[in-house]
Design a protein around this motif. Structure first.
Motif, PDB file in Angstrom:
ATOM      1  N   GLY A  42     -44.905 -16.076 -16.801  1.00 61.92           N
ATOM      2  CA  GLY A  42     -44.642 -15.489 -18.102  1.00 61.92           C
ATOM      3  C   GLY A  42     -43.565 -14.418 -18.033  1.00 61.92           C
ATOM      4  N   LEU A  43     -43.611 -13.613 -16.999  1.00 65.87           N
ATOM      5  CA  LEU A  43     -42.607 -12.567 -16.841  1.00 65.87           C
ATOM      6  C   LEU A  43     -41.223 -13.156 -16.558  1.00 65.87           C
ATOM      7  CD1 LEU A  43     -44.663 -10.015 -14.692  1.00 65.87           C
ATOM      8  CD2 LEU A  43     -44.074  -9.837 -17.118  1.00 65.87           C
ATOM      9  N   VAL A  44     -41.186 -14.209 -15.727  1.00 60.11           N
ATOM     10  CA  VAL A  44     -39.910 -14.876 -15.438  1.00 60.11           C
ATOM     11  C   VAL A  44     -39.323 -15.474 -16.708  1.00 60.11           C
ATOM     12  CG1 VAL A  44     -38.835 -16.841 -14.243  1.00 60.11           C
ATOM     13  CG2 VAL A  44     -40.416 -15.329 -13.008  1.00 60.11           C
ATOM     14  N   GLY A  45     -40.185 -16.152 -17.510  1.00 58.86           N
ATOM     15  CA  GLY A  45     -39.716 -16.766 -18.750  1.00 58.86           C
ATOM     16  C   GLY A  45     -39.226 -15.743 -19.751  1.00 58.86           C
ATOM     17  N   LEU A  46     -39.943 -14.616 -19.866  1.00 56.54           N
ATOM     18  CA  LEU A  46     -39.532 -13.561 -20.791  1.00 56.54           C
ATOM     19  C   LEU A  46     -38.185 -12.985 -20.389  1.00 56.54           C
ATOM     20  CD1 LEU A  46     -40.048 -11.585 -23.102  1.00 56.54           C
ATOM     21  CD2 LEU A  46     -41.349 -10.157 -21.482  1.00 56.54           C
ATOM     22  N   ARG A  47     -38.008 -12.752 -19.106  1.00 58.55           N
ATOM     23  CA  ARG A  47     -36.746 -12.176 -18.636  1.00 58.55           C
ATOM     24  C   ARG A  47     -35.576 -13.098 -18.937  1.00 58.55           C
ATOM     25  NH1 ARG A  47     -34.491 -12.330 -13.329  1.00 58.55           N
ATOM     26  NH2 ARG A  47     -33.074 -10.566 -12.910  1.00 58.55           N
ATOM     27  N   ARG A  48     -35.736 -14.377 -18.682  1.00 61.56           N
ATOM     28  CA  ARG A  48     -34.656 -15.330 -18.957  1.00 61.56           C
ATOM     29  C   ARG A  48     -34.405 -15.445 -20.465  1.00 61.56           C
ATOM     30  NH1 ARG A  48     -32.437 -18.307 -15.164  1.00 61.56           N
ATOM     31  NH2 ARG A  48     -33.245 -18.106 -13.027  1.00 61.56           N
TER      32      ARG A  48
END
Length: 345
Positions: A34-40
């Protein structure tokens, strides 16, 4: 130390299958994803922006954790760029370094300040290297300190989205995507792409492709061994140098994420080795083998942390890789880069 290496090995094994340990870590993987997706998403929306510097940037990285072969790939890329007339420099985070901020790495900079891999790139690549957690600041410092640099190679910068890039090399080894799960339940630092991302070339540091992504196979072997004191003087292995070690007991030492690969390479050369794995980026504050050990063979990544005067009575041998690319990889990669500046023609 042994417990740390043992747990690292256990985790690496867990990442190859969807067993009990991996399943237990899945909730943390969902949070990480979730954090990776939000950052991208923030970068796609323009809320966060990539920054470009005034020369081309080539990023080398991998989607999985645990040592897929970025450093030998970077060294080989530096040689390729130099043969093509570029004047490359390197930026890196400098994993394990004790210092903070941006540092211009010199040949005498201790590995504790530069990080072992950046120091190896400085010594073996013979190019300027700047380290810092902020790759944009490191790249700008590199250009300021070394204005002759006309292309920046970012080592292990695939997930550092703030640094804009012209091309990137995605490195896989024989594990491929492992169990296909994100960290910590699997080895993936980000989700596997459906196809090769734009401006990317895939390199397999393995005998065959290990994912569905089309790519190229690295040309990899053991170049030979050289005495530690000669290695520090810049010597490369002589032809058939490995022959001198056959028939004698050796202690093979490796502070790598995946030391078994190094041990297997030595055995393939007919060497009689005892294995001494260490945690990745081991600092070698003290020599980790028993006094009186006659012959020790280790990797170049380990050698940068052991000055010759510390060798005492034993003999320390540095095993060097012979790593390169086929013509198709070189053609595909160079096609992604802009033309060289006129002054370099």
């Amino acid at each position: 130390m042994a417990d740390s290496a043992s747990f690292a090995t256990r985790l690496q094994q867990a990442w190859l299958a969807r067993g009990p340990l991996a399943i237990a870590l899945l909730p943390l993987s969902w949070l990480f994803g979730g954090l990776v997706g939000l950052r991208r998403a923030l970068y796609r929306a323009g809320i966060r922006r990539s920054e470009r510097i005034d020369v081309p940037v080539l990023v080398v990285g991998n989607l999985i954790a645990g040592g897929a072969g970025k450093t030998p790939t970077t060294l080989a890329l530096l040689g390729l760029l130099q043969r093509e007339g570029w004047a490359p420099g390197v930026v890196s985070r400098g994993h394990g370094r004790r210092a903070q901020g941006v540092l211009d790495v010199g040949p005498d900079t201790p590995a504790s300040e530069a990080g072992d891999e950046p120091l190896l790139l400085r010594l073996r690549g013979n190019v300027p290297v700047c380290v810092g957690s902020d790759r944009v600041a490191a790249a700008r410092a590199l250009r300021a300190h070394h204005p002759q640099v006309d292309i920046v190679v970012c080592d292990d910068g695939l997930q550092h989205l703030r640094l804009g890039r012209d091309a990137q090399v995605l490195v896989f080894d024989e594990r491929g995507a492992g169990n296909g799960w994100l960290q910590p339940a699997g080895p993936l630092r980000e989700p596997m792409p459906v196809g090769v991302p734009p401006c990317s070339v895939v390199l397999y540091n393995a005998a065959r492709a290990s994912t569905a992504l089309p790519g190229h196979l690295a040309l990899r072997g053991l170049a030979g061994v050289v005495a530690l004191e000669d290695w520090w003087r810049g010597a490369r292995p002589a032809p058939n140098s490995i022959d001198a070690l056959r028939g004698r007991p050796l202690l093979a030492v490796a502070g790598l994420a995946r030391p078994q690969r190094f041990f297997a390479m030595l055995r393939e050369q007919g060497l009689d080795i005892g294995e001494h794995p260490l945690p990745d980026h081991h600092d070698y504050t003290t020599l980790p083998w028993p006094p009186g050990t006659a012959d020790v063979v280790l990797t170049e990544k380990d050698a940068v942390k052991i000055r010759p005067e510390r060798a005492a009575a034993g003999r320390i041998w540095v095993a060097a890789l012979d790593f390169g690319f086929d013509a198709a990889f070189e053609r595909d990669l160079l096609a992604l880069l802009p033309p060289r500046p006129a002054h370099r023609a």
